[in-house]
Write an enzyme that holds these catalytic residues in place. Structure first.
Site, short mmCIF file in Angstrom:
data_model
loop_
_atom_site.label_atom_id
_atom_site.label_comp_id
_atom_site.label_asym_id
_atom_site.label_seq_id
_atom_site.Cartn_x
_atom_site.Cartn_y
_atom_site.Cartn_z
N ILE A 1 0.88 -1.16 0.00
CA ILE A 1 0.00 0.00 0.00
C ILE A 1 0.92 1.22 0.00
CG2 ILE A 1 -0.19 -0.22 2.52
CD1 ILE A 1 -2.85 1.18 2.41
N SER A 2 0.67 2.17 -0.89
CA SER A 2 1.57 3.32 -1.05
C SER A 2 1.66 4.15 0.22
CB SER A 2 1.08 4.22 -2.20
OG SER A 2 1.16 3.56 -3.43
N ALA A 3 2.81 4.81 0.39
CA ALA A 3 2.99 5.73 1.51
C ALA A 3 1.99 6.88 1.38
CB ALA A 3 4.41 6.28 1.52
#
Length: 251
Positions: free
Chosen positions: A97-99
């Site tokens: 999951i992206s930052a």
């Protein structure tokens, strides 16, 4: 001869049952209080995270949308305590999951607004789609494509739990886009492609915007605008690191 009970006398068994019930009620109440406390702590952590992202100049509209999305509902249970740290988190199957700061950057570059139709390639846990769902509102819609079936189920479950009805999760080869609902006002790719996939350019509306990481070991975030005549304009927006896009037009 059965033992006679005096008036008001309670049997030992009944007393034990009542004691167990009381103990269970206290335990449930304590658990409820602990859950409320944990929820309060998570909300405070989310607020602190969004404030930190805001320091770097993210759009206020995007920050408000991110504040409304409970990121802890979009990560595996083991990663819950790290939900509000500004870092990518593993969600299984070699995916992340992206930052949060990257979610803010990409949403900024997309210039999302009420009523837009968005295509996302790489649903992951559904978090990014939820943030975009907030930005396009009830009159807009987000279609997010994922190739890994267990993650499709995970994203659908998370989005349902969080109450997002304007997001549709699809199982398909995202490198080919999703022609059934094309064209799209906005397209965002959350995995790095070797080149810009031609089907995605075709499915982008004139006047639309696409954000896509391009490259293998060295990746750059590319912003694409299709003008009203259909001409493509590219703009590089800096180095990034994303998992690879897998599929016919991917790696």
């Amino acid at each position: 001869m059965p033992e006679r009970k005096e008036k008001g006398q309670v049997s030992v068994g009944a007393a034990e049952d009542r004691g167990k019930k009381g103990h269970s009620e206290k335990k449930d109440k304590r658990k409820q209080e602990e859950n409320q406390e944990e929820l309060h702590q998570l909300e405070e952590m989310r607020e602190r995270l969004i404030r930190r992202i805001g320091i770097h100049g993210a759009d206020e509209k995007v920050l408000k949308a991110m504040l409304r999305v409970p990121r802890h509902l979009f990560v595996p249970e083991y990663a819950k305590k790290g939900a509000y740290i500004d870092t990518p988190l593993e969600i299984g199957f070699g995916q992340t999951i992206s930052a949060p700061h990257m979610v803010a950057i990409m949403c900024d570059l997309l210039e999302l607004s009420e009523g837009l139709k968005v295509l996302e390639i790489g649903a992951g846990s559904g978090y990014n789609a939820a943030v975009m769902g907030e930005l396009v509102g009830k009159s807009g819609h987000v279609y997010t494509v994922e190739r890994i079936e267990p993650l499709v189920d995970f994203a659908r479950e998370n989005l349902k739990k969080a109450g997002y009805e304007n997001v549709t999760v699809l199982l398909d080869d995202g490198s080919m886009g999703y022609s059934k609902c094309a064209p799209y006002d906005r397209i965002v790719v959350t995995c790095a492609a070797p080149d810009i996939p031609e089907p995605l350019l075709e499915q982008l509306k004139p006047g639309g915007i696409m954000i896509i990481p391009v490259g293998d070991y060295i990746q750059e975030l590319v912003r694409i605008k299709k003008d009203p005549e259909g001409k493509i304009h590219e703009e590089k927006r800096g180095g990034v690191v994303f998992v690879p896009l897998i599929g016919k037009y991917g790696f």
